[in-house]
Each structure stands twice: as C-alpha cells, then as structure tokens.
Design an enzyme around this catalytic site. Sequence first.
Site, PDB file in Angstrom:
ATOM      1  N   GLU A 197       1.481  -5.909   7.992  1.00 36.50           N
ATOM      2  CA  GLU A 197       0.629  -5.144   8.430  1.00 36.50           C
ATOM      3  C   GLU A 197       0.653  -4.807  10.001  1.00 36.50           C
ATOM      4  OE1 GLU A 197       0.274  -7.271   6.172  1.00 36.50           O
ATOM      5  OE2 GLU A 197      -0.361  -5.995   4.250  1.00 36.50           O
ATOM      6  N   GLU A 240      -0.508  -9.930  -1.442  1.00 41.66           N
ATOM      7  CA  GLU A 240      -1.906  -9.965  -1.403  1.00 41.66           C
ATOM      8  C   GLU A 240      -2.289  -9.831  -3.061  1.00 41.66           C
ATOM      9  OE1 GLU A 240      -3.246  -6.945   1.500  1.00 41.66           O
ATOM     10  OE2 GLU A 240      -4.376  -8.669   2.284  1.00 41.66           O
ATOM     11  N   ALA A 257       0.784  -1.174   0.027  1.00 35.35           N
ATOM     12  CA  ALA A 257       0.029   0.129  -0.110  1.00 35.35           C
ATOM     13  C   ALA A 257       0.883   1.406  -0.111  1.00 35.35           C
ATOM     14  CB  ALA A 257      -0.923   0.061   1.269  1.00 35.35           C
ATOM     15  N   GLY A 277       0.142  -5.476   0.754  1.00 32.54           N
ATOM     16  CA  GLY A 277      -0.708  -5.623  -0.484  1.00 32.54           C
ATOM     17  C   GLY A 277      -0.120  -5.969  -1.803  1.00 32.54           C
TER      18      GLY A 277
END
Length: 707
Positions: free
Chosen positions: A125, A105, A61, A102
């Site tokens: 995270e 992911e 992110a 991310g």
Amino acid sequence: MTVRCTLQGDVEVIALDNPPLNSLGLDTRRELVAALEQAQADPDVAAIVLTGSGRAFSAGADLHEFGSPRAGQEPGLAGVIGTMERASKPVVAALHGLALGGGLELAMGCHYRIVAPGTRVALPEVKLGLLPGAGGTQRLPRAIGVGPALDLMVRGEQVAAEALVGIPEQKLFDQLARGADTVLDEAVALARSASRRHAAGAPLPRLRDLPCGHPQGDAYFQSARDAVRAANRNFPAPLQCVDAVESATREPFDVGLAHERERFVDLMRTPQSLALRHAFMAERSARKIPDVAPDTAQRTIAKVAVIGAGTMGGGIAMNFLNAGIPVVMLESSQQALDRGLATLRRNYEAQVGKGKLEPTRYAQRMALLTPTLGYADVADADLVIEAVFEDLGVKEQVFRQLDAVMKPGAILASNTSTLDLNTIAAFTRRPQDVVGMHFFSPANVMKLLEVVRGGGTGRDVLATVMAVGGRIGKICVVSGVCDGFIGNRMIEQYTRQAGFLIDEGCTPDQVDKAIEAFGFAMGPFRMGDLAGNDIGWAIRKRRAIEKPGVRFSKTADLLCAMGRFGQKTGAGWYDYAPGKRDAVPSRLVLDMIERHRAELGLTPRPIDDEEIVQRLVYALVNEAARILDEKIASRPSDIDMVYLAGYGFPLHRGGPLHYADGVGLSNVAKAMERFAQNPHDDAGFWQPAPLLRRLLAGHATFASLND
Ligand SMILES: NC(=O)c1ccc[n+]([C@@H]2O[C@H](COP(=O)([O-])OP(=O)(O)OC[C@H]3O[C@@H](n4cnc5c(N)ncnc54)[C@H](O)[C@@H]3O)[C@@H](O)[C@H]2O)c1
C-alpha cells in the site's frame, strides 16, 4: 459472478474468480459475504476453504474503485474480513501465486492459512501512498512479529512466502503446501481436520487474539521512526505505518483497527497518495495505443543488433544482454569497437565489484554479445537499433546499408534525439519497419523509453517494440514525430526559462535550489554541468541556422565560450575541486552574468522561489498542452510518465500535468498571463496554449482527457 462455490464432501470451497488477479471490488466483496453466510447456514458444510482461481489468490483492492462511490459502499473489505473471522465454522485460506495487499489481509482474517511454494506476498500500500487499511497493520505484527511486519509494510516489496515461513514462531502460515497443484487439496484436508478439532471443543484460532509487542518497546519505535522518516522525506505513509504498528502493540485490537482506518482515510486524501495512484495508473495506460488493438500480432524478437558502440550503444546493448537476448554490436572501426567493449565490460565489472552481479551471470551476459565490423553479422537480427553519431548524413549511410542487408520483417529502430524519424525512414524502402527507440542516458539504468511512431510505422512494429521495451524493464511511452519528441521538446522550454531567470536577476544556485526544494533531484544548472553544457551549445548553434526565431539566454553560450563545459572540464556553471562533484558557486560565472545583464540593459530584480518554480514547471505544462493538441502524445498521463520516469520530476507531485490540475488550471493560466507581461522574456510563449484555454473554458482538467 466473481465468486464460485463448490462443495467437496463437507467442505465448501469458495473460489475468487475475478480475472486476471482476483481483485476485491464491490461485487466480489458482496458475493463473498453472501457465499460465507450461505456456507455458515448450510448444515451440510463443516468447514470452508477460500481460494483464488487462475494465477493468484488475490492481488488486493480494485484500484479503479479508489476515489469512486463504490469504494465506500458496504461491505468494505474490513467488513468481509470481520464476517469471516466471526464464522463459527473453520475458514482456511489456500494461497498461491500472489497474495498482495487486501488479498493478504483477507487471508489474515481466516482461521488457518496454507501457502503454495513460490507464492509472492506483500503489503504494497505504501507504493500508493497508503497503509494497509483492512487490518493488515494490526494482524501482521501479531502473525510474524513487529519488526518483520513493519519492514514488509514500509518497503511494500513482494517477498517469497518461504521467507516468512522461516520466521521463528510465525503464525501467518500454518502449513507450506507441497506444491501449487496440491495446495487446494491440502487446504480441504486441513479444513476437515480443523472442523473435527473444533467440534471437540477447540476454539478457532484468530490472529487478532494473539499478543503483540516488541521487546525494546519505545526505543524500537523511536529508531524505526527516525530511519523511516529519513528514507521517505516526501511521503507520509511509511511513517503512518510505524504509528499504526505501534498502536497494535499498545491498544486493544479493535481500537488499533479504528486508528488504522482513520489513518487510511486521511492518507487517501493526501496529494502524495493521489500522485502515486496517478503514476501507477499512468504507467499502465501508457501501454495502450489508441489505434493499436491489444491483440495485434507481434513479431518475434530473439536476436538484436546495435549499430554504434558509443555512450548509448553500449548501454542499449546491456539492456538486452541483461534480459538474456543475444546482441550483435557493430562499429565502424576496430578501435571504436574495442573502446565500446571496454566500457561495457567496465560497467559490468563495477556491478560485480559492488556485489550486484554474480560473476557467472556476468560471464553469461558477455557470452551473448558478438562484436563485429561487418554488416553480414547483423543481417539476421530481428531488431536493429541504430545509435551512431547524431548526423543525418551518417544516419543515411547506416539506414541505406541496413535496408540493403536486413532480412525481411526486421525492425529498424533509431535512437536519434533530434533528427526527423520520417526522413530516416525514407532512406529505406520499408518505412513500415522503421521506428524510433529513444533511450535515455545511461541507457542501461534509465527507465524511460520513448517509442517514436513515424508516419509509416506499422502497428505490429509498435506493438512489438512496446512489448520488447517491457521485456527489458523499460517504461515505454509512445511519441509522435516532432523536434525533441515529448520529453526533450518540453525540457527545452524549461531550460529556456532557467536561462531567462538568470538574465533577469537569479544566480544559477538560486534557481537550482528552488527547483530542488520543489523536489527535482537536480536543478537545470547542476544538471547541465553533469551532462555537459557543450551538448546544448551544439544544438543551439544548429538551431540558429534552422530556427532563427527561437530565443535563448546568451549566458549558456558565453559559458561554453569560456570552455566551461561542466564537470568533465572541471568548471561549468559552478566550480569543481579536482576529483570532486560538489558544485561551488563561481565568481567568474557570476561576473559573466552581470556583464551580460549590463549589455542587455537589464537591471536585476529580486525573484522569489515561487516564481522560479512556476516559470520552470508551467513552461513544461504549456508546451505539454501544445504537444497534446498536436497529438504527439496520446494522453496527459503519458506526458506525466515521461517526466516521472525520464526527467526526475518529483514522484510525489505526480508529473507536470497532474500537478497543474492540483494547482488549478485557472491559477496556472493567471501566472502565465503575468509572465507574458515580462518585457524581457519571450512573451509569445506564455500565451496559454489553445488546449489549456479550452480546458479552462469548460472548467475541465487535464485528467479529464485521460482514459
Ligand atoms: N548521449 C545521450 O545522452 C543520448 C541520449 C539519447 C539519444 N542519443 C542519441 O544516440 C545516438 C548516439 O549517441 P551517443 O551519445 O552514444 O554518441 P557517441 O558519439 O558516444 O557514439 C556514437 C558511436 O557511433 C559510432 N559510429 C559512427 N558512425 C558509425 C557508422 N557508420 N557505423 C557504425 N558505428 C558508427 C562511433 O564510432 C561511436 O562509437 C545519437 O543519435 C544521439 O542523438 C544520445
């Protein structure tokens, strides 16, 4: 554009191109969806490869977006992943460098994944007080198993892709590529063969369709929960990871995904996540010096000299040896040199004994060390760090000597805690080369390095020292010259309040317990006993000559007059049984405190923990506001970093100024005004600092001054 598309035969290669690490901000997400839809619609495209340009697949992110309206705008990352997962053409992720958060992911939403050797993978995270919020908690357990997935999420650390490839029956990686330079070609080949299989009727594999469970079921989650709770007392996110993974084992994929989302949104609002995200950004901001351009040419540091092999000199030397940088260590006598070397060896041998250091590495490090008694051996060092006695006369002698022998362009640093760096620089004819490097004890362990900028310190010298600090693993914060620099100047006010609290009615144990419950690792009195109460005593005696107006509680001096210097004398604020470190409240000390109160004519009053915490923490805040006004620190977040990295301020509270913003500056000021009415205390100190008053008048926060 942050996404580039090229057609290789019938394979569309979509490359993230958002330097430096292909973060997945809103623009990238939008472009990614557009590229996917276009490839889907293009009849000439049979399959898709998703890759990253430059050093990484993707580090995840875009943190600058967190908390901003852009974060909530569609498509979110989960939406991008959904688009990919639903694609009717095979999508292959080609990973190299980093696949974090991310980024990983995103890869898990592809149908196939191929990974280059040496790729670092993580779901980090929790380090920001969050859990993976784009399907990571649901897909990773299906890919590598519940235990390994939970371990990765809860620790948040990077692991080598090879370690995951080695997990039996893992489905995360379809292939380990031959090399980083071939991974893309291999991905294109994999995409082509997948499209042929798919055309022949084979369904596209999706991690979401895999089963998810743990053979021990409830019992596993119960013990995981106990272990995670015990290891993460102040942080809710790791426990939420356990719950989310448990959902993955119990609920249909889409229900688990929805729960993950709810948990992510809740965590995003927690003070702990705000604090961790602040600390993360603060560490990065601290590297920036407002008037020193990031591309400032640096001096080369290939050889370091340390003057003085005492407590600090030895630890400072170890930092450089650990980083593979040769060190010459100079002392004033053979005896002192031998003692310093013996301590340094003992430190390394303890690490070897605990299995933390390979014996061969220990030998390599010692081979980089040259002990000496002669200045001729240090003359060609690129950086020399002085760590001799804290005495201006001794420093003068050393710096005049260094000025005489050091090669031109060498950086001359002092580790002084309390002396004026500009006075030290004036002992040389090269003040532009003089800088402070204020390490903390033990210097080989503590992360903080205050880089002290003298009036004449060259910009290139600052840039070089900041970079060298990074090389030896320190968090560097620049401080201007003032008594105590940022950290010790503030801690003095905290310690003063602790002393006044004792005079007014607290016991040392009560003060320590209150601030420890707030989250400090150790309260001021236990800390004094550990560090040695005689150090502060010596400073106060000097102060009484230099700064007669500054008041302290007399109890600390009375304690030292009793010979109670702390653990090293077996007695301090507390009693210590021989060989033990447990602090036992002392009747003798409590009697001394009571006698002193009587002499002051003070009737002890009950003081609650809230007042204790406020007095100690707001003392830091008020002094910090003065430090900012005087431009000793560049920004509030630098001060928070000093306290998080060097003074044990609780990480989950984000540093004194972040904490004060959270309490509300008007509440902080009201408390200060209350304390200013205390007749015994040093009322002048509690006048809210001018900066604090200006912020209040403008309804602003310390954070508004961060960049
Ligand atoms: N101890 C701490 O917690 C701490 C923390 C930060 C900074 N400092 C600063 O670091 C410096 C050193 O402190 P320390 O605690 O290591 O002291 P220390 O007494 O343990 O060590 C000082 C060493 O310097 C040597 N020395 C003295 N004069 C010398 C000379 N002319 N040439 C070469 N060597 C000489 C001594 O023999 C001794 O080994 C001081 O300026 C102190 O303020 C100390």
